[in-house]
Design a protein around this motif. Structure first.
Motif, PDB file in Angstrom:
ATOM      1  N   ASP A  87      13.424  27.801   2.360  1.00  0.00           N
ATOM      2  CA  ASP A  87      14.418  28.447   2.705  1.00  0.00           C
ATOM      3  C   ASP A  87      15.695  27.614   3.148  1.00  0.00           C
ATOM      4  O   ASP A  87      15.348  26.508   3.822  1.00  0.00           O
ATOM      5  CB  ASP A  87      14.101  29.608   4.002  1.00  0.00           C
ATOM      6  N   TRP A  89      18.972  27.737   5.967  1.00  0.00           N
ATOM      7  CA  TRP A  89      19.720  28.534   6.919  1.00  0.00           C
ATOM      8  C   TRP A  89      21.001  27.830   7.272  1.00  0.00           C
ATOM      9  O   TRP A  89      21.252  26.527   6.860  1.00  0.00           O
ATOM     10  CB  TRP A  89      18.791  28.349   8.308  1.00  0.00           C
ATOM     11  N   ARG A 109      21.648  36.034   3.298  1.00  0.00           N
ATOM     12  CA  ARG A 109      21.521  37.194   4.213  1.00  0.00           C
ATOM     13  C   ARG A 109      21.983  36.968   5.593  1.00  0.00           C
ATOM     14  O   ARG A 109      21.110  36.152   6.056  1.00  0.00           O
ATOM     15  CB  ARG A 109      20.510  38.317   3.716  1.00  0.00           C
ATOM     16  N   CYS A 111      21.086  37.296   9.350  1.00  0.00           N
ATOM     17  CA  CYS A 111      19.860  37.687  10.083  1.00  0.00           C
ATOM     18  C   CYS A 111      19.965  37.536  11.510  1.00  0.00           C
ATOM     19  O   CYS A 111      18.899  37.596  12.101  1.00  0.00           O
ATOM     20  CB  CYS A 111      18.688  36.856   9.356  1.00  0.00           C
ATOM     21  N   GLY A 112      21.006  37.421  11.870  1.00  0.00           N
ATOM     22  CA  GLY A 112      21.153  37.311  13.585  1.00  0.00           C
ATOM     23  C   GLY A 112      22.477  37.045  13.974  1.00  0.00           C
ATOM     24  O   GLY A 112      23.309  36.439  13.378  1.00  0.00           O
ATOM     25  N   LYS A 127      20.424  33.235   6.104  1.00  0.00           N
ATOM     26  CA  LYS A 127      19.191  32.761   5.230  1.00  0.00           C
ATOM     27  C   LYS A 127      19.359  33.056   3.896  1.00  0.00           C
ATOM     28  O   LYS A 127      19.668  33.959   3.518  1.00  0.00           O
ATOM     29  CB  LYS A 127      18.070  33.053   5.977  1.00  0.00           C
TER      30      LYS A 127
END
Length: 140
Positions: A87, A89, A109, A111-112, A127
């Protein structure tokens, strides 16, 4: 690696050298990638494995003003993605529409969100999972 080229690009875009130590540090750990138009450096990307709990993290992606929106940021991310097995980030401020568009266009996408790093400008985390990433299992 021409670290000074990355420092010049950053300085030209931000008009200060506040990230110079970070760029040097990532470069010495072999995580600095430069994009060129011909022989001219036009953008850079810092990938750090010490920055985000040991995960590959794009801590900086910057393209010189005259070369923005010409595909260099896209190409830098694409290059880094190809190098990694897992992955990837990254994060950006909510107000950084061009970066958000780039990330979504490359299949990242959201994600936080983290509030409080910059006053009234939340940090959004993204991510990208590598499809078909190799998974190893170990019996214990």
């Amino acid at each position: 690696m021409d670290i000074n080229a990355a420092l010049r690009i950053d300085m030209d875009v931000l008009e200060h050298a506040g990230r110079a130590d970070h760029i040097r540090s990532v470069a010495f750990r072999t995580g600095l990638y430069l994009a060129h138009k011909g022989k001219e450096p036009v953008g850079d990307c810092c990938v750090d494995f010490n920055y985000f709990l040991g995960q590959a993290f794009v801590s900086l992606l910057i393209v010189a003003q005259p070369f923005q929106k010409m595909g260099f940021g896209f190409a830098l991310l694409e290059h880094v993605e190809r190098l990694l097995d897992g992955d990837l980030w990254t994060s950006t401020n909510l107000t950084n529409g061009p970066m958000i568009s780039l990330l979504l266009g490359r299949g990242y996408r959201a994600c936080g969100q983290l509030d409080g790093l910059d006053d009234r400008d939340p940090e959004l985390f993204f991510k990208k999972s590598k499809r078909g990433a190799k998974v190893n299992f170990q019996q214990v």
